[in-house]
Design an enzyme around this catalytic site. Structure first.
Site, PDB file in Angstrom:
ATOM      1  N   ASP A 103      -5.288  -4.326   0.505  1.00 36.05           N
ATOM      2  CA  ASP A 103      -6.360  -4.287  -0.778  1.00 36.05           C
ATOM      3  C   ASP A 103      -6.981  -5.373  -0.257  1.00 36.05           C
ATOM      4  O   ASP A 103      -6.749  -6.658  -0.670  1.00 36.05           O
ATOM      5  CB  ASP A 103      -5.927  -4.234  -2.029  1.00 36.05           C
ATOM      6  CG  ASP A 103      -4.938  -3.144  -2.253  1.00 36.05           C
ATOM      7  OD1 ASP A 103      -4.529  -2.467  -1.500  1.00 36.05           O
ATOM      8  OD2 ASP A 103      -4.781  -2.605  -3.484  1.00 36.05           O
ATOM      9  N   LYS A 166     -11.455   0.602  -4.626  1.00 31.60           N
ATOM     10  CA  LYS A 166     -10.732   0.388  -5.872  1.00 31.60           C
ATOM     11  C   LYS A 166     -11.427  -0.529  -6.831  1.00 31.60           C
ATOM     12  O   LYS A 166     -12.484  -1.197  -6.386  1.00 31.60           O
ATOM     13  CB  LYS A 166      -9.408  -0.673  -5.269  1.00 31.60           C
ATOM     14  CG  LYS A 166      -8.777  -1.158  -6.402  1.00 31.60           C
ATOM     15  CD  LYS A 166      -7.733  -2.208  -5.607  1.00 31.60           C
ATOM     16  CE  LYS A 166      -6.816  -3.079  -6.514  1.00 31.60           C
ATOM     17  NZ  LYS A 166      -5.870  -4.009  -5.947  1.00 31.60           N
ATOM     18  N   LYS A 198      -8.744   3.912  -6.333  1.00 27.28           N
ATOM     19  CA  LYS A 198      -7.833   3.330  -7.198  1.00 27.28           C
ATOM     20  C   LYS A 198      -8.201   2.531  -8.270  1.00 27.28           C
ATOM     21  O   LYS A 198      -9.037   1.782  -8.133  1.00 27.28           O
ATOM     22  CB  LYS A 198      -6.828   2.140  -6.284  1.00 27.28           C
ATOM     23  CG  LYS A 198      -5.801   1.180  -6.893  1.00 27.28           C
ATOM     24  CD  LYS A 198      -5.168   0.434  -5.939  1.00 27.28           C
ATOM     25  CE  LYS A 198      -4.092  -0.405  -6.801  1.00 27.28           C
ATOM     26  NZ  LYS A 198      -3.548  -1.314  -5.584  1.00 27.28           N
TER      27      LYS A 198
END
Length: 257
Positions: A103, A166, A198
């Site tokens: 991430d 995300k 996400k």
């Protein structure tokens, strides 16, 4: 099975069970791994700092969860610096250490300053550094604020090779919101690409999770929702889901997510 019970089972399977605390240590990460081994299933992944990847690997192996729970980590975190070379190096090292997923924080301040190419170059560099690992790009939507900027960041990340986009790091004042989620999901839909979403930061109840799942189902369709396409970044959420499923308290440490 009630609607919320069904939601809780689904949401648990979609979680990136997260610990990104300044005081994390090996014992804390081992405990996090044990929390993943619930009587009603396991999360999709654990998300932790790169320094603890090996600790997580060992504990998951002991628990028999090695190939069932993926290991995610963070790079360029949490500030989203504009240095593509450094972000790519961090990403490459994380994958070499055993991360299945990375991430990376998008350089959102550069976008706010009118420099969209900075984000494109950084995501492209991290995409290459990931190799076969999954790349999730954290847009920090609560800092971008403007819907047009959130959509622009999402479009840049998707075009540059993100596997997921995300919402947030969980380290700023405003993290995941349904409004930003809607923009990001619509951008994924409109791109026509196979990209996941996400939601991270502030999702703490089964009802919260249901709201995001309902939104994703409306925009992308129910069949789209799976660990390959949808994740929750959270820690405290697990206790709420287990309570809904009438499983005992797991005594989760609070991590800001």
């Amino acid at each position: 099975m009630t609607d919320l019970t069904s939601t809780a089972r689904q949401a648990l399977s979609l979680m990136d069970l997260t610990s990104l605390n300044d005081d994390d240590d090996s014992a804390h990460i081992q405990a996090l791994c044990r929390r993943a081994d619930t009587p009603v299933g396991h999360p999709a992944a654990l998300c932790l700092y790169p320094a603890f990847i090996e600790d997580a690997q060992r504990e998951l192996d002991t628990l028999g969860l090695t190939r069932r729970v993926r290991i995610a980590t963070v790079t360029n975190f949490p500030g989203g610096a504009p240095n593509a070379e450094r972000a790519a190096r961090e990403t490459r090292l994380a994958v070499a250490a055993g991360a299945d997923e990375v991430d990376v924080v998008f350089p959102y301040r550069a976008l706010l300053d009118g420099a969209p190419d900075v984000g494109r170059l950084l995501v492209e560099a991290c995409r290459e550094a990931c190799g076969g690992a999954t790349l999730k790009v954290i847009l920090e939507s609560g800092e971008l604020k403007d819907p047009a900027l959130i959509r622009q960041a999402a479009e840049i990340a998707i075009a540059a090779g993100a596997d997921f986009i995300k919402t947030s790091t969980g380290k700023v004042a405003v993290n995941a919101t349904l409004e930003s989620a809607e923009i990001m999901l619509e951008t994924i839909r409109d791109s026509g690409r196979d990209v996941g979403f996400k939601a991270a930061g502030g999702i703490r109840t089964t009802e919260d999770a249901k709201a995001y799942l309902d939104l994703a189902a409306r925009i992308m369709g129910e069949d789209w929702i799976s660990p390959a396409h949808f994740r929750f970044g959270a820690s405290g959420l697990l206790d709420a889901l287990l309570a809904t499923l009438e499983v005992g308290d797991t005594k989760a440490p609070h991590d800001g997510y």
